[in-house]
Scaffold this motif. Sequence first.
Motif: not given
Length: 369
Positions: A230-237
């Motif tokens: 599940i990705f956030g907008p900054d590319g982290r999960v």
Amino acid sequence: MTPHVPHVTGTVPLTAAHSGPHPPLDTTLTTPPAPKDRSMPSCTTPGTAPAHWLQTVVLLTTPAGRVALRATSERLEPFGTTVRDGESPQDAAARMLGGPARPGTAPGRMLALDWTAPGSQGAGGAEITYVYEGELSAARCADLETDTAVRLVDPRDLDDALPPAWSRRLLAALHARVEGTTTELADGRPCRPGVLDRHRVLAGRSAGTEGQWMPDYTWDGATGRVRGWIFGPDGRVMLLHDPATGRTDLPGGAGGDDPAMALGAVAATTAHVTLAPDREVVGHHVSGGEATASVAARLRIVGPLVPVPCAPLPVRLLATPEQALELAPHAALTRSEVEDVMHLAHSEFQLPVADRRPVTEVPATGGVL
């Protein structure tokens, strides 16, 4: 000087390998006898204060994340040595790994610097410990399994294997290794504890299940489980950390005929988040005739955590996909899966590739990322 400071005797064959510019080499981890003069002069007036003791330790880890410890007749110890007169701490670490003149034997970057105050461990002067990064090659780990001079220990077992100060020191260094930082310690405790330090992430890690990653694979039948990248907008999960068990994992649960749809329900009940409708099955992890579908999705809304009777609230973490590989080993993630997931997130979701950075915690109150 604490009685558990690693003293160096004999010779233990190891392979020094790291992610730096030098390739992995089969080397000998040389542990020469400690010199009599191990002191680093204090900054006070000469002759009026006790010397400070200076030592260096290399945190040797396997590709699976276990820590190599030296087994003596009495106890387990980190691989370390005292710093000789005229040496730098890094020179001492290189000497322990086989000597600074040998190509490929240099230690990695510094992970931690620890100051133990005078008298706190029964010594007259302060104790200063430099901790450097080091890795064992995969080819060497099998040999070490039967080597009685070396013990490979899961981070979760460090508390049982080492004295408290040393287990705290190495766990903090492991956190710095994951986050790409250097941590300042006082008696093994971080001076500025981060999320991983506060929740003792990695202290509860467990061995992963065996299996095979199969990208773009259509499972013939319903999937037993589903797990979400599940990705956030900054590319982290997002990762979920369970304070009760110390286990960190990708959000996951029961699968079904439609893994992408199942992940939406699982994410709502376990992580209390709402996902964007565009979700992609990246592949399956197949083990023992059962399949776990890996689904990539984008995070839309983070809801507040709902208390459950007699259970602590989960901790929602944001980490890079590569950090997830290190923080959730029992999930049987592979580097191939991480690469496939990152490629899909970049090409299909137009998300950036997240650089390694300190792991952050999502507030329990939720919000929009």
